[in-house]
Design a protein around this motif. Structure first.
Motif, PDB file in Angstrom:
ATOM      1  N   LEU A  20       7.006  13.603  -3.542  1.00  0.00           N
ATOM      2  CA  LEU A  20       8.084  14.093  -2.689  1.00  0.00           C
ATOM      3  C   LEU A  20       7.681  15.417  -2.081  1.00  0.00           C
ATOM      4  O   LEU A  20       6.963  16.201  -2.698  1.00  0.00           O
ATOM      5  N   ASP A  21       8.139  15.672  -0.874  1.00  0.00           N
ATOM      6  CA  ASP A  21       8.029  16.994  -0.283  1.00  0.00           C
ATOM      7  C   ASP A  21       9.388  17.344   0.306  1.00  0.00           C
ATOM      8  O   ASP A  21      10.360  16.594   0.117  1.00  0.00           O
ATOM      9  N   GLU A  22       9.460  18.452   1.004  1.00  0.00           N
ATOM     10  CA  GLU A  22      10.758  18.905   1.523  1.00  0.00           C
ATOM     11  C   GLU A  22      11.341  17.965   2.572  1.00  0.00           C
ATOM     12  O   GLU A  22      12.535  17.993   2.833  1.00  0.00           O
ATOM     13  N   ARG A  23      10.515  17.086   3.146  1.00  0.00           N
ATOM     14  CA  ARG A  23      10.996  16.183   4.192  1.00  0.00           C
ATOM     15  C   ARG A  23      11.321  14.782   3.695  1.00  0.00           C
ATOM     16  O   ARG A  23      11.955  14.008   4.404  1.00  0.00           O
ATOM     17  N   GLY A  24      10.844  14.432   2.494  1.00  0.00           N
ATOM     18  CA  GLY A  24      11.126  13.094   1.999  1.00  0.00           C
ATOM     19  C   GLY A  24      10.073  12.574   1.050  1.00  0.00           C
ATOM     20  O   GLY A  24       9.479  13.322   0.279  1.00  0.00           O
ATOM     21  N   VAL A  25       9.817  11.276   1.142  1.00  0.00           N
ATOM     22  CA  VAL A  25       8.917  10.564   0.232  1.00  0.00           C
ATOM     23  C   VAL A  25       7.549  10.385   0.891  1.00  0.00           C
ATOM     24  O   VAL A  25       7.458  10.100   2.085  1.00  0.00           O
ATOM     25  N   ILE A  26       6.503  10.543   0.081  1.00  0.00           N
ATOM     26  CA  ILE A  26       5.138  10.287   0.536  1.00  0.00           C
ATOM     27  C   ILE A  26       4.563   9.170  -0.324  1.00  0.00           C
ATOM     28  O   ILE A  26       4.585   9.257  -1.557  1.00  0.00           O
ATOM     29  N   SER A  36      -3.003  -9.951  -1.334  1.00  0.00           N
ATOM     30  CA  SER A  36      -2.811  -9.880  -2.785  1.00  0.00           C
ATOM     31  C   SER A  36      -2.152  -8.585  -3.250  1.00  0.00           C
ATOM     32  O   SER A  36      -1.539  -8.563  -4.311  1.00  0.00           O
ATOM     33  N   THR A  37      -2.259  -7.510  -2.484  1.00  0.00           N
ATOM     34  CA  THR A  37      -1.672  -6.229  -2.912  1.00  0.00           C
ATOM     35  C   THR A  37      -0.411  -5.865  -2.143  1.00  0.00           C
ATOM     36  O   THR A  37       0.281  -4.916  -2.509  1.00  0.00           O
ATOM     37  N   ALA A  38      -0.101  -6.608  -1.101  1.00  0.00           N
ATOM     38  CA  ALA A  38       1.070  -6.305  -0.273  1.00  0.00           C
ATOM     39  C   ALA A  38       2.391  -6.287  -1.041  1.00  0.00           C
ATOM     40  O   ALA A  38       3.233  -5.427  -0.764  1.00  0.00           O
ATOM     41  N   PRO A  39       2.617  -7.179  -1.999  1.00  0.00           N
ATOM     42  CA  PRO A  39       3.909  -7.154  -2.700  1.00  0.00           C
ATOM     43  C   PRO A  39       4.207  -5.826  -3.401  1.00  0.00           C
ATOM     44  O   PRO A  39       5.344  -5.353  -3.371  1.00  0.00           O
ATOM     45  N   GLU A  40       3.205  -5.195  -4.007  1.00  0.00           N
ATOM     46  CA  GLU A  40       3.462  -3.920  -4.674  1.00  0.00           C
ATOM     47  C   GLU A  40       3.760  -2.820  -3.660  1.00  0.00           C
ATOM     48  O   GLU A  40       4.612  -1.957  -3.892  1.00  0.00           O
ATOM     49  N   PHE A  41       3.087  -2.846  -2.507  1.00  0.00           N
ATOM     50  CA  PHE A  41       3.370  -1.879  -1.454  1.00  0.00           C
ATOM     51  C   PHE A  41       4.775  -2.101  -0.898  1.00  0.00           C
ATOM     52  O   PHE A  41       5.524  -1.158  -0.666  1.00  0.00           O
ATOM     53  N   GLU A  42       5.140  -3.359  -0.711  1.00  0.00           N
ATOM     54  CA  GLU A  42       6.476  -3.671  -0.197  1.00  0.00           C
ATOM     55  C   GLU A  42       7.560  -3.159  -1.146  1.00  0.00           C
ATOM     56  O   GLU A  42       8.566  -2.594  -0.711  1.00  0.00           O
ATOM     57  N   ARG A  43       7.369  -3.338  -2.453  1.00  0.00           N
ATOM     58  CA  ARG A  43       8.351  -2.833  -3.422  1.00  0.00           C
ATOM     59  C   ARG A  43       8.526  -1.325  -3.294  1.00  0.00           C
ATOM     60  O   ARG A  43       9.640  -0.805  -3.334  1.00  0.00           O
ATOM     61  N   GLU A  44       7.420  -0.607  -3.136  1.00  0.00           N
ATOM     62  CA  GLU A  44       7.499   0.848  -3.014  1.00  0.00           C
ATOM     63  C   GLU A  44       8.137   1.279  -1.694  1.00  0.00           C
ATOM     64  O   GLU A  44       8.879   2.259  -1.653  1.00  0.00           O
ATOM     65  N   LEU A  45       7.856   0.555  -0.621  1.00  0.00           N
ATOM     66  CA  LEU A  45       8.500   0.853   0.664  1.00  0.00           C
ATOM     67  C   LEU A  45      10.008   0.654   0.583  1.00  0.00           C
ATOM     68  O   LEU A  45      10.788   1.506   1.026  1.00  0.00           O
ATOM     69  N   VAL A  46      10.416  -0.467   0.013  1.00  0.00           N
ATOM     70  CA  VAL A  46      11.848  -0.759  -0.129  1.00  0.00           C
ATOM     71  C   VAL A  46      12.519   0.301  -0.990  1.00  0.00           C
ATOM     72  O   VAL A  46      13.605   0.794  -0.664  1.00  0.00           O
ATOM     73  N   ARG A  47      11.869   0.668  -2.076  1.00  0.00           N
ATOM     74  CA  ARG A  47      12.408   1.711  -2.961  1.00  0.00           C
ATOM     75  C   ARG A  47      12.566   3.028  -2.210  1.00  0.00           C
ATOM     76  O   ARG A  47      13.603   3.687  -2.283  1.00  0.00           O
TER      77      ARG A  47
END
Length: 114
Positions: A20-26, A36-47
């Motif tokens: 986190l920084d002062e503007r949001g999530v990084i 094969s790795t997209a689902p974990e990235f998608e979960r983090e984006l949605v979160r």
């Protein structure tokens, strides 16, 4: 900062560091973003978008490879962020990653950090 380990059984490796920084999530990506790795990235984006931050920055600077699956996730997240009033910003990646944005003609539809 959170380090998320890649799922077992995945041939490609993707590490996602969340901070986190002062503007949001990084979300800092390291490795390969593909089918094969997209689902974990998608979960983090949605979160991240679900937390309603002012901004979500996706750092692609350490990403070695990205295919069209990763590109689709980023484009969809950009649309979802816009609808929610959240800024989705990208930090540019390797030549291969940036070339994918250029070849598909969507480079100008996304916001890249300057």
């Amino acid at each position: 900062m959170t380090d998320l380990a890649p799922q077992t059984g995945s041939t490609a490796v993707l590490q996602i560091r969340r901070s986190l920084d002062e503007r949001g999530v990084i979300l800092s990506l390291d490795g390969e973003l593909d089918l094969s790795t997209a689902p974990e990235f998608e979960r983090e984006l949605v979160r991240a978008l679900g937390e309603d931050p002012g901004r979500v920055l996706v750092d692609l600077s350490q990403l070695a490879f990205m295919d069209s699956t990763g590109l689709e996730l980023i484009v969809r997240a950009g649309h979802d962020a816009q609808l929610a009033g959240i800024e989705l910003c990208l930090r540019g990646g390797s030549r291969q990653v940036q070339r994918l944005f250029e070849l598909t003609g969507i480079l100008d539809r996304l916001t890249f950090e300057r």
